[in-house]
Design a protein around this motif. Structure first.
Motif, PDB file in Angstrom:
ATOM      1  N   SER A  68      82.661  91.493  41.957  1.00 53.65           N
ATOM      2  CA  SER A  68      82.952  90.519  40.905  1.00 53.65           C
ATOM      3  C   SER A  68      81.914  89.414  40.794  1.00 53.65           C
ATOM      4  N   TYR A  69      81.280  89.042  41.922  1.00 47.77           N
ATOM      5  CA  TYR A  69      80.389  87.888  41.926  1.00 47.77           C
ATOM      6  C   TYR A  69      79.060  88.224  42.581  1.00 47.77           C
ATOM      7  N   ALA A  70      77.990  87.728  41.966  1.00 50.41           N
ATOM      8  CA  ALA A  70      76.650  88.024  42.478  1.00 50.41           C
ATOM      9  C   ALA A  70      76.431  87.467  43.887  1.00 50.41           C
ATOM     10  N   LEU A  71      76.819  86.200  44.126  1.00 49.17           N
ATOM     11  CA  LEU A  71      76.590  85.635  45.452  1.00 49.17           C
ATOM     12  C   LEU A  71      77.395  86.372  46.522  1.00 49.17           C
ATOM     13  N   ASP A  72      78.564  86.867  46.168  1.00 52.09           N
ATOM     14  CA  ASP A  72      79.333  87.685  47.108  1.00 52.09           C
ATOM     15  C   ASP A  72      78.656  89.032  47.327  1.00 52.09           C
ATOM     16  N   PHE A  73      78.119  89.586  46.256  1.00 50.79           N
ATOM     17  CA  PHE A  73      77.403  90.860  46.348  1.00 50.79           C
ATOM     18  C   PHE A  73      76.244  90.753  47.336  1.00 50.79           C
ATOM     19  N   TRP A  74      75.437  89.679  47.186  1.00 49.08           N
ATOM     20  CA  TRP A  74      74.302  89.509  48.102  1.00 49.08           C
ATOM     21  C   TRP A  74      74.788  89.236  49.524  1.00 49.08           C
ATOM     22  N   ALA A  75      75.772  88.354  49.678  1.00 49.16           N
ATOM     23  CA  ALA A  75      76.234  87.994  51.017  1.00 49.16           C
ATOM     24  C   ALA A  75      76.834  89.190  51.744  1.00 49.16           C
ATOM     25  N   ALA A  76      77.481  90.086  51.007  1.00 44.57           N
ATOM     26  CA  ALA A  76      78.116  91.241  51.636  1.00 44.57           C
ATOM     27  C   ALA A  76      77.106  92.252  52.155  1.00 44.57           C
ATOM     28  N   GLY A  77      75.857  92.156  51.727  1.00 49.22           N
ATOM     29  CA  GLY A  77      74.819  93.047  52.224  1.00 49.22           C
ATOM     30  C   GLY A  77      73.739  92.316  52.997  1.00 49.22           C
ATOM     31  N   GLU A  78      74.035  91.134  53.460  1.00 48.79           N
ATOM     32  CA  GLU A  78      73.065  90.338  54.208  1.00 48.79           C
ATOM     33  C   GLU A  78      72.364  91.159  55.289  1.00 48.79           C
ATOM     34  N   HIS A  79      71.043  91.092  55.326  1.00 50.21           N
ATOM     35  CA  HIS A  79      70.178  91.739  56.321  1.00 50.21           C
ATOM     36  C   HIS A  79      70.033  93.252  56.138  1.00 50.21           C
ATOM     37  N   MET A  80      70.674  93.827  55.139  1.00 50.07           N
ATOM     38  CA  MET A  80      70.523  95.257  54.904  1.00 50.07           C
ATOM     39  C   MET A  80      69.288  95.531  54.049  1.00 50.07           C
ATOM     40  N   ARG A  81      68.816  96.761  54.102  1.00 52.62           N
ATOM     41  CA  ARG A  81      67.675  97.164  53.283  1.00 52.62           C
ATOM     42  C   ARG A  81      68.096  97.320  51.821  1.00 52.62           C
ATOM     43  N   VAL A  82      67.276  96.731  50.926  1.00 50.00           N
ATOM     44  CA  VAL A  82      67.519  96.858  49.498  1.00 50.00           C
ATOM     45  C   VAL A  82      66.220  97.298  48.827  1.00 50.00           C
ATOM     46  N   ARG A  83      66.363  97.814  47.621  1.00 52.05           N
ATOM     47  CA  ARG A  83      65.206  98.384  46.930  1.00 52.05           C
ATOM     48  C   ARG A  83      65.275  98.071  45.444  1.00 52.05           C
ATOM     49  N   VAL A  84      64.139  97.648  44.893  1.00 46.94           N
ATOM     50  CA  VAL A  84      63.980  97.549  43.440  1.00 46.94           C
ATOM     51  C   VAL A  84      62.817  98.457  43.051  1.00 46.94           C
ATOM     52  N   GLU A  85      62.899  99.020  41.871  1.00 47.96           N
ATOM     53  CA  GLU A  85      61.846  99.911  41.390  1.00 47.96           C
ATOM     54  C   GLU A  85      61.332  99.422  40.044  1.00 47.96           C
ATOM     55  N   ASP A  86      60.011  99.473  39.901  1.00 42.52           N
ATOM     56  CA  ASP A  86      59.352  99.066  38.656  1.00 42.52           C
ATOM     57  C   ASP A  86      59.894  97.715  38.194  1.00 42.52           C
TER      58      ASP A  86
ATOM     59  N   GLU B 221      54.267  93.536  36.597  1.00 45.80           N
ATOM     60  CA  GLU B 221      55.211  94.486  37.164  1.00 45.80           C
ATOM     61  C   GLU B 221      54.819  94.823  38.596  1.00 45.80           C
ATOM     62  N   LEU B 222      55.831  95.073  39.433  1.00 51.22           N
ATOM     63  CA  LEU B 222      55.632  95.699  40.734  1.00 51.22           C
ATOM     64  C   LEU B 222      56.052  97.155  40.552  1.00 51.22           C
ATOM     65  N   ALA B 223      55.079  97.998  40.229  1.00 42.01           N
ATOM     66  CA  ALA B 223      55.362  99.391  39.904  1.00 42.01           C
ATOM     67  C   ALA B 223      55.704 100.171  41.159  1.00 42.01           C
ATOM     68  N   GLY B 224      56.656 101.074  41.022  1.00 40.95           N
ATOM     69  CA  GLY B 224      57.101 101.854  42.166  1.00 40.95           C
ATOM     70  C   GLY B 224      58.152 101.095  42.953  1.00 40.95           C
ATOM     71  N   VAL B 225      58.191 101.322  44.264  1.00 40.68           N
ATOM     72  CA  VAL B 225      59.262 100.805  45.120  1.00 40.68           C
ATOM     73  C   VAL B 225      58.828  99.522  45.817  1.00 40.68           C
ATOM     74  N   THR B 226      59.701  98.529  45.772  1.00 41.25           N
ATOM     75  CA  THR B 226      59.606  97.336  46.621  1.00 41.25           C
ATOM     76  C   THR B 226      60.905  97.275  47.404  1.00 41.25           C
ATOM     77  N   GLU B 227      60.806  97.289  48.730  1.00 44.57           N
ATOM     78  CA  GLU B 227      62.039  97.298  49.512  1.00 44.57           C
ATOM     79  C   GLU B 227      61.844  96.602  50.843  1.00 44.57           C
ATOM     80  N   GLY B 228      62.960  96.217  51.433  1.00 46.19           N
ATOM     81  CA  GLY B 228      62.971  95.557  52.719  1.00 46.19           C
ATOM     82  C   GLY B 228      64.322  94.912  52.941  1.00 46.19           C
ATOM     83  N   PRO B 229      64.515  94.266  54.092  1.00 41.47           N
ATOM     84  CA  PRO B 229      65.795  93.602  54.351  1.00 41.47           C
ATOM     85  C   PRO B 229      65.958  92.376  53.457  1.00 41.47           C
ATOM     86  N   LEU B 230      67.189  92.084  53.124  1.00 41.44           N
ATOM     87  CA  LEU B 230      67.515  90.941  52.273  1.00 41.44           C
ATOM     88  C   LEU B 230      67.925  89.768  53.149  1.00 41.44           C
TER      89      LEU B 230
END
Length: 628
Positions: A176-194, A257-266
């Motif tokens: 439901s909430y963005a800040l909860d979404f981020w907090a619930a995955g604290e320190h986990m690997r995340v990925r954005v593409e392009d 743009e950061l083309a391709g994959v950008t990933e790491g812990p949040l």
């Protein structure tokens, strides 16, 4: 089995998650002094704070996902590849090792013991669950890393945060909430593409991308901030864990743009909130964002610009003067009048009692002339030492440049740091100022530790024009968008609203003396086009804001934490509304290489004759010209 001790300082990173749960607070059985048999999600729990805070936990299993080798807050992230399937609980942790670089590598399978702590980067901010005073055993190497959470459009909720004075212990609702979404995955690997860049690379090697490229997009690739109700939850900060000598951080502008994959812990930082500490960086694609140039000026038009020159002083490098001068002479097209903000005294931040700014302004006008611009003259008033806020010792103030070949300044002596300017009805029914230049109500409480507005009386083709240049109180002290208080308190508004009231009263006095007066109120008002301060200036028949004639996605001249927003404005008397041609000249805010952090603005208009006898037919005849 190496062991490193942790202190109470940490680096910040966070992680993200998916879907919603009807969450309820985690309830833990009484915790022994050393708790074994736990996994990371047990330690993280279903709120922002761990149910095991202050306790020692033993042998948490996981795989190292990244190592931070920089600064005094070094450490590593590890993540449980199995997990519990509950989107409220993070499967990652940060192990804080202080100034020592841990002897682990990504892919190491580990068992980690340590003391659970909640680290806060600052008052009112969220906390980071981490382990300190830790020890670990490496059981194997080259293990497959847990799959990173993909942040595709639609993944991050549009609603930003639950409401509460302190959301730290509220159950997480990541669907439901963005800040909860981020907090619930604290320190986990995340990925954005392009990923599209929405905030340029800063001096600390960080930039901002968006995971929601279609949300509030500006025509130039940014993300427009147009409402307190929409913080643009898709914004995400990117920093790098890659070796700096082998993988220099990209020098990116908005729309790149950061083309391709950008990933790491949040991680979570006091500077902007959630940030990806990238172990893989997408390839920087430079999309060639152009710098703007002001449109042409027509016969009979007066041009007035406003430009925050970011702490310019005679102690600044010549390159700073040259860049600003080029912007004034070329990009702005050499305006007739330039209202300046953030002019410092002649020795800048040196705190020795100097308040004069003549050398600062002389160097700027000389640089403009050398760049092919006019031989500007200047006017300003020296403030009292350390009375106007800004950088300590800098004695920041507002000033005017004007082209004497196009416009004359009406000098009326007597204006100083403490004498208020007053309005009177002069010859022919025109409004005139008691002192010029002069400061508006400099003794009022609203201006304590803040820049006082500078009013000046000009004459253009026989017509009087009153210009006020402003630099309202900063947003310092406001609670951040990403903090524990939701919605955040904007405490600095109180002073700006009072300042706006005084400037509005002055403009009203000018227009009462002469309803056809040409009044321009310009400068860094440090507030948004939809803010109470701007409402105070414009409501109930007040000043006209030509920015509101632009589409909402173009109403910006400053970037903060990936949000394109409006801090600077040019307002005019209401009878000038149909006579104005207004532009934001985009040469700074969206670029990593820039002369200032603000974009200048310019207004061109045909002044009214400025007397009570003004014929309305003149107003209609000289209405705003069409531009193709």
């Amino acid at each position: 089995m190496p062991r490193t001790a942790g202190a109470a300082t940490a680096l910040a990173l966070g992680a993200s998650l998916i879907t919603a749960y009807a969450a309820s607070p985690a309830t833990a059985d009484p915790v022994p002094e050393e708790a074994g048999g736990l996994r990371i999600h047990d330690v993280q729990g279903t709120t922002r704070t761990s149910p095991y805070t202050g306790r020692t936990v033993a042998d948490l299993p996981g795989v190292v996902t990244a190592v931070n080798p920089y600064g005094s807050a070094r450490g590593f992230w590890f993540q449980d590849p199995e997990g519990d399937g509950d989107p409220r609980t993070s499967e990652g942790l940060f192990v804080f090792t202080g100034s020592g670089t841990p002897d682990v590598a990504a892919g190491d399978e580990v068992r980690v013991s340590g003391t659970v702590a909640e680290y806060s980067p600052g008052a009112g901010l969220q906390t980071i669950t981490q382990l300190g005073d830790a020890s670990w055993t490496v059981l194997g190497a080259d293990r497959e890393l847990p799959e990173a959470i993909g942040l595709a459009p639609g993944t991050v909720p549009a609603a930003y945060a639950p409401e509460g004075d302190d959301i730290g212990d509220l159950p997480l609702d990541p669907g439901s909430y963005a800040l909860d979404f981020w907090a619930a995955g604290e320190h986990m690997r995340v990925r954005v593409e392009d990923a599209r860049v929405v905030g340029p690379t800063d001096p600390f090697s960080a930039l901002w991308v968006t995971t929601e490229p279609g949300r509030n997009a500006t025509p130039r690739g940014g993300t427009a901030y147009g409402s307190y109700a929409d913080a643009n939850s898709g914004r995400l900060k990117i920093e790098s864990l890659l070796p700096r000598d082998q993988a220099p951080f990209p020098r990116a502008d908005v729309g790149d743009e950061l083309a391709g994959v950008t990933e790491g812990p949040l991680y979570y930082s006091g500077y902007g909130g959630y940030v990806v500490k990238a172990t893989t960086m997408g390839e920087h694609v430079d999309n060639g964002l152009p710098r703007g140039t002001a449109g042409g000026q027509r016969d009979g038009e007066l041009s007035v610009a406003t430009y925050n020159v970011e702490n310019l002083s005679a102690a600044s490098d010549q390159a700073a003067f040259d860049r600003l001068a080029e912007g004034i002479a070329d990009n702005l097209g050499a305006p007739d009048i330039v209202a300046l903000e953030e002019i410092q005294d002649d020795n800048g931040p040196a705190d020795d009692g100097t308040v004069t700014a003549g050398r600062t302004l002389d160097r700027l006008t000389e640089a403009v002339s050398a760049a092919g611009g006019p031989d500007y003259e200047w006017r300003q008033i020296d403030p009292e030492d350390k009375a106007d806020g800004g950088q300590p010792g800098g004695n920041i103030r507002n000033a005017f440049l004007f082209d004497p070949g196009r416009v004359s300044f009406t000098d009326r002596p007597g204006g100083d740091a403490t004498t208020p300017v007053e309005v009177a009805e002069g010859d022919g029914g025109r409004a005139e100022l008691s002192v010029s230049p002069g400061r508006i109500e400099p003794g009022a409480d609203a201006w304590i530790d803040s820049r006082k507005p500078l009013a000046g009386e000009f004459e253009f083709q026989g017509r009087t024009v009153v210009v006020v240049t402003n630099h309202f109180a900063s947003k310092g002290g406001d609670q951040p968008l990403h903090g524990l208080a939701q919605p955040p308190e904007r405490s600095s508004e109180v002073q700006r609203n009072a300042q706006a009231g005084l400037v509005r009263a002055f403009a009203d006095d000018v227009l009462e003396a002469d309803p056809a007066a040409n009044v321009v109120v310009a400068g860094d008002l440090n507030d948004f086009w939809f803010s109470p301060a701007l409402e105070a200036l414009t409501e109930d028949g007040g000043l006209h804001n030509p920015m509101l004639e632009l589409p909402e996605e173009e109403r910006y001249n400053y970037l903060f934490d990936g949000n394109s927003q409006a801090l600077d404005h040019i307002l005019v008397a209401p009878r000038l509304a149909r006579r104005t041609d207004y532009e934001i000249v985009r040469i700074n805010a969206e670029f990593h290489d820039r002369a200032s952090d603000h974009d200048p603005q310019i207004l061109r208009f045909r002044p009214l004759s400025g007397s009570r006898g003004t014929d309305a037919r003149e107003e209609a005849h000289y209405g705003r010209p069409g531009r193709g």
